[in-house]
Design a protein around this motif. Structure first.
Motif, PDB file in Angstrom:
ATOM      1  N   TYR A   1       8.419   1.414  -8.029  1.00 31.80           N
ATOM      2  CA  TYR A   1       8.750   1.341  -7.077  1.00 31.80           C
ATOM      3  C   TYR A   1       9.747   0.083  -7.107  1.00 31.80           C
ATOM      4  O   TYR A   1      11.012   0.077  -6.753  1.00 31.80           O
TER       5      TYR A   1
ATOM      6  N   LEU B   1      13.795   0.570  -7.210  1.00 35.99           N
ATOM      7  CA  LEU B   1      14.596  -0.016  -6.044  1.00 35.99           C
ATOM      8  C   LEU B   1      15.751  -1.001  -6.447  1.00 35.99           C
ATOM      9  O   LEU B   1      16.763  -0.883  -6.031  1.00 35.99           O
TER      10      LEU B   1
ATOM     11  N   GLU C   1      19.576  -0.327  -5.480  1.00 33.00           N
ATOM     12  CA  GLU C   1      20.409  -1.306  -4.897  1.00 33.00           C
ATOM     13  C   GLU C   1      21.346  -2.045  -5.679  1.00 33.00           C
ATOM     14  O   GLU C   1      22.479  -2.525  -5.112  1.00 33.00           O
TER      15      GLU C   1
ATOM     16  N   GLU D   1       5.548   4.173  -0.683  1.00 31.65           N
ATOM     17  CA  GLU D   1       6.711   3.471  -1.574  1.00 31.65           C
ATOM     18  C   GLU D   1       7.641   4.796  -1.980  1.00 31.65           C
ATOM     19  O   GLU D   1       9.002   4.483  -1.981  1.00 31.65           O
TER      20      GLU D   1
ATOM     21  N   GLN E   1      10.276   4.932   1.023  1.00 26.03           N
ATOM     22  CA  GLN E   1      11.251   3.839   1.000  1.00 26.03           C
ATOM     23  C   GLN E   1      12.388   4.188  -0.412  1.00 26.03           C
ATOM     24  O   GLN E   1      13.578   3.635  -0.010  1.00 26.03           O
ATOM     25  N   LEU E   2      11.799   4.373  -1.170  1.00 24.95           N
ATOM     26  CA  LEU E   2      12.775   4.573  -2.422  1.00 24.95           C
ATOM     27  C   LEU E   2      13.591   5.935  -1.947  1.00 24.95           C
ATOM     28  O   LEU E   2      15.208   5.481  -2.267  1.00 24.95           O
TER      29      LEU E   2
ATOM     30  N   ALA F   1      16.167   4.522   0.413  1.00 26.34           N
ATOM     31  CA  ALA F   1      17.439   3.643  -0.125  1.00 26.34           C
ATOM     32  C   ALA F   1      18.204   4.449  -1.051  1.00 26.34           C
ATOM     33  O   ALA F   1      19.418   4.040  -1.012  1.00 26.34           O
TER      34      ALA F   1
END
Length: 363
Positions: A110, A114, A118, A135, A138-139, A142
């Motif tokens: 994760y 990430l 980013e 997790e 969220q990945l 993103a």
């Protein structure tokens, strides 16, 4: 027995007429657009990945990064990689890098994925994708926000013999699918210092070994309608053995097992009302596929032409997707990765219900 014929060169080897020849790779891995790769985590799986790329593709690894600069340099020297960095940030700052292969322990997936997302890099994230579904979600969010490609490196999905499996299912050669089985067990010496026995590294059989049978059953059955699991813990507090039964909306059953305590056959099968499909061990590697009739007669056979270097297929798929501007792969879509992570969470919830301190993996 049906007559044996020779399939096309890259299509996967010797094929009996009753089974379709693999359509993948199409085109072959070496014809996939060449990308510049960065590698995070120069361990055993990263070594296998880089070897496969060098042997079977036009992909090029340009930097490798580790928290240990000497380890990164040794890995780079071993594989002729131009740059070695003593931090992951330096890999992500390298303007040459198109896509990052996250090969660190899955406890770190994760954080490292990430960071790459980013930084605007495409990512191929080793299995298990993350420690848990939260997790993973969220990945994925993103990656969508940044508009970068993201895929779980479940390499089995991209192997030629798995395309045979998909075609057999699509053509209905098995009739109505009723039972799917898969297992993955290895004997691991109970060493508290081994990563699979380390709670802080999200150790245990399920996330490292069991993810293969769970992913296979999910590919065949689709979303799970029900799931029940039993298991036991090791002396270090991670899962040592897990058995799971799932069903889908049509009522078909999936039965799977994973263990750190012994070497299992590591086979898989799909049984239907007309026939069954058997995949030899290790089913998650390039393997022989047999179509068996109701009276146990052999109806079809596919033998892989290439036994080694199978990680090249997932890399080629990622490269094709990135070159085409796709943000995910149809063979391993992100929503399926998320469903699998949720299933893994539920399995752990079942087996760890009486051991609450193990439910929350270290952050």
């Amino acid at each position: 027995m049906p007559q044996i014929r020779q399939a096309d060169g890259h299509a996967g080897g010797t094929t009996l007429m009753a089974l379709p020849a693999p359509r993948t790779p199409s085109p072959p891995p070496r014809e996939a657009p060449g990308l510049h790769w960065g590698v995070i985590g120069p361990g055993r799986i990263a070594a296998s990945f880089v070897q496969a790329l060098r042997a079977h593709t036009e992909q090029r690894v340009v930097p490798v990064g580790s928290r240990d600069a000497e380890r990164a340099r040794a890995f780079a020297d071993r594989f002729g990689i131009p740059s070695a960095y003593g931090s992951y940030a330096e890999v992500l700052d390298d303007a040459w890098v198109d896509i990052v292969y996250i090969a660190s322990p899955h406890s770190e997936h994760y954080t490292h994925a990430l960071m790459a997302i980013e930084a605007g890099k495409h990512v191929l994230v080793e299995k298990a994708f993350t420690r848990d579904a939260g997790e993973a979600e969220q990945l994925i969010e993103a990656a969508h926000k940044q508009g970068v490609f993201c895929m779980e490196a479940m390499w089995t999905r991209f192997l030629p013999h798995m395309d045979v499996v998909r075609q057999v299912l699509d053509l209905g050669l098995l009739g109505e699918v009723r039972t799917v089985t898969a297992d993955h067990g290895q004997f691991m010496s109970p060493d508290k210092d081994h990563r699979l026995f380390a709670p802080e590294l999200a150790g245990g059989a399920l996330l490292d070994l069991g993810v293969y049978p769970v992913s296979f059953v999910a590919m065949v059955l689709g979303p799970f309608a029900s799931l029940a699991a039993v298991g036991d813990m090791t002396h270090t507090g991670v899962d040592g053995q897990v058995s799971v039964v799932v069903t889908n909306a049509a009522g078909a059953h999936g039965v799977l097992n994973t263990t750190l305590h012994g070497r299992t056959p590591t086979t898989a099968s799909i049984s239907g009302t007309r026939a069954r499909l058997e995949i030899e061990g290790d089913f998650y590697t390039p393997s022989t596929v047999r179509l068996i009739g109701r009276t146990n007669e052999l109806l079809g056979l596919v033998v892989p032409a290439q036994r080694k270097g199978g990680l090249c297929y997932e890399a080629a798929e990622a490269a094709r997707c990135v070159a085409a501007g796709k943000l995910e792969s149809e063979l391993m879509p992100l929503d399926e990765t998320l469903r699998i992570m949720r299933a893994l969470d539920q399995i752990r919830s079942d087996i760890l219900r009486d051991v609450p301190e193990c439910l929350s993996l270290p952050r």
